[in-house]
Design a protein around this motif. Structure first.
Motif, PDB file in Angstrom:
ATOM      1  N   LYS A  31     -13.202 -59.073  -2.523  1.00 33.13           N
ATOM      2  CA  LYS A  31     -14.005 -57.957  -3.169  1.00 33.13           C
ATOM      3  C   LYS A  31     -14.692 -57.935  -4.417  1.00 33.13           C
ATOM      4  O   LYS A  31     -14.280 -58.869  -5.015  1.00 33.13           O
ATOM      5  N   ILE A  32     -15.640 -57.415  -5.020  1.00 34.69           N
ATOM      6  CA  ILE A  32     -16.127 -58.011  -6.035  1.00 34.69           C
ATOM      7  C   ILE A  32     -15.898 -56.459  -7.025  1.00 34.69           C
ATOM      8  O   ILE A  32     -16.373 -55.448  -6.776  1.00 34.69           O
ATOM      9  N   GLN A  37     -14.478 -61.686  -8.279  1.00 37.21           N
ATOM     10  CA  GLN A  37     -13.195 -61.975  -7.522  1.00 37.21           C
ATOM     11  C   GLN A  37     -12.431 -61.634  -6.940  1.00 37.21           C
ATOM     12  O   GLN A  37     -11.206 -62.102  -8.339  1.00 37.21           O
ATOM     13  N   VAL A  38     -11.877 -60.386  -6.374  1.00 31.38           N
ATOM     14  CA  VAL A  38     -10.754 -60.743  -5.792  1.00 31.38           C
ATOM     15  C   VAL A  38     -10.067 -60.613  -4.926  1.00 31.38           C
ATOM     16  O   VAL A  38     -10.959 -59.792  -3.710  1.00 31.38           O
TER      17      VAL A  38
END
Length: 402
Positions: A31-32, A37-38
């Motif tokens: 995920k962004i 970035q996550v």
């Protein structure tokens, strides 16, 4: 990639099995958030998998740890911990034909008596937690193929998949082998079974097949080694030294003690051969040994794959040449006939029709649809290399994709 090969082989009408691990979690979901970035858990099996079929009737035991006892009947690997390998089958159909190949993925299960033999109520929770340790083998996909991480769980995964797979292969060979009842003759084994090692991750298949032939089937060493070499072929995917697997001898001795003995014997015979071909050349012996002695003693898995296989290939012409002239030069000079090239292409159904429908359609308009089963037909596009209209259309497809 194994699924891509199975798809191509099914489309060509070639029978094949692909084997791997049925991982519960992928590397991660990206995920962004605020430009960063996550990583989130990538739970592959959260919603089930409608295409797979569990096959508990083919569940197989895989052994770890223990020690080796020498008996009058040979070496015995005893006092091991057992993990069960449960197969799940996914059909891989050919394109527009009636051929279906199978991808069989193994899931790790603890046996029912795993650490529960002596439990009382107080130890029950601990015992069930220990079951999780056994089942962690198929829990998560390791992220790095371009960097070697010498973790015990990774080696467990690698041995788990080859031990289950070779049992499965030999069971199938025995059930289809026609001939005299009683003891199976393995002389036709390499004619009926070809095992392609995809990088060094399944390298433990070589000592495992030797263990099965010598310890269980009671073949003599030379016969077993000839069968093993003629059965395996090795595909090298990377020449980066930091990616090539080198397992510490200490870890192998703890986890797979019998296999380490077999690797030592393979290496001794290999070094004897080098010493005969290149007398007094200690440098060759050092560079070509399966065991690296500098610092922590390690087993070089790429060297094991080369010595235990009858064919070695890179995956592009330039890559295969680097393997021959640089990375494995000594091996190539000793056995040039072993080294070859197989250029990895694409599976056109997946990587063109499905992923790039705009381009697939444009190509079909120009040269027809037969290229979908015969990529050589793409050469017909060369005659349109200066066609301004086609170049404009291809640019439009690229722009639309972006």
């Amino acid at each position: 990639m194994a699924a891509c090969f199975l798809d191509s082989m099914a489309t060509l009408g070639l029978a094949a099995y692909g084997y791997g691990i049925r991982y519960e979690y992928g590397i991660f979901n990206q995920k962004i958030k605020d430009g960063w970035q996550v990583e989130e858990a990538d739970d592959w099996l959260r919603h089930g998998n409608p295409w797979e079929k569990a096959r508990p009737e083919y569940m197989l035991p895989v052994h770890f740890y223990g020690h080796v006892e020498e008996t009058k009947d040979g070496s015995k690997w005893v006092d091991t911990q057992v993990v069960l390998a449960m197969p799940y089958d996914t059909p891989i159909p050919g394109y527009m034909n009636n051929t279906v190949n199978t991808m069989r993925l193994w899931s790790a299960k603890a046996p029912n008596d795993f650490n529960l033999k002596d439990f009382n109520v107080g130890d029950y929770i601990e015992a069930v937690l220990d079951r999780n340790l056994a089942e962690n083998i198929s829990r998560v996909l390791y992220p790095n193929d371009n960097f070697f991480e010498g973790k015990e769980l990774r080696l467990k995964q690698e041995y788990f998949v080859v031990a289950a797979t070779l049992q499965d292969i030999i069971r199938r060979f025995k059930t289809t082998k026609k001939g005299s009842p009683g003891r199976t003759s393995f002389e036709t084994f390499p004619d009926k079974v070809a095992v392609q090692l995809n990088d060094t991750h399944p390298a433990m298949a070589i000592p495992e097949l030797m263990r099965i032939f010598v310890d269980i089937e009671k073949l003599d060493w030379d016969t077993a080694w000839s069968l093993t070499q003629r059965t395996f072929a090795y595909t090298n995917h990377t020449v980066l030294p930091e990616a090539l697997e080198r397992w510490p001898v200490e870890l192998l001795e703890k986890l797979l003690p019998r296999h380490l003995q077999i690797i030592y014997r393979i290496n001794q015979l290999h070094l004897d051969r080098i010493a005969t071909l290149y007398p007094e050349n200690m440098n060759k012996l050092r560079k070509m040994s399966l065991i690296e002695e500098d610092g922590c003693k390690r087993v070089n898995m790429a060297h094991l794959c080369i010595v235990g296989s009858h064919a070695v290939n890179g995956v592009a012409e330039i890559h295969s040449n680097i393997i021959k002239t640089d990375v494995f030069r000594d091996f190539s000079e000793m056995e040039p006939q072993k080294f070859q090239n197989k250029t990895n292409g694409i599976t056109p159904r997946r990587w063109l029709l499905l992923c790039n429908p705009g381009l697939a359609e444009l190509i079909a308009e120009v040269i027809g649809e037969d290229y979908v089963k015969d990529l050589y037909q793409l050469k017909k596009l060369i005659q349109f290399v200066d066609d301004a209209a086609l170049i404009r259309d291809i640019s439009r497809v690229k722009q639309d994709n972006k």
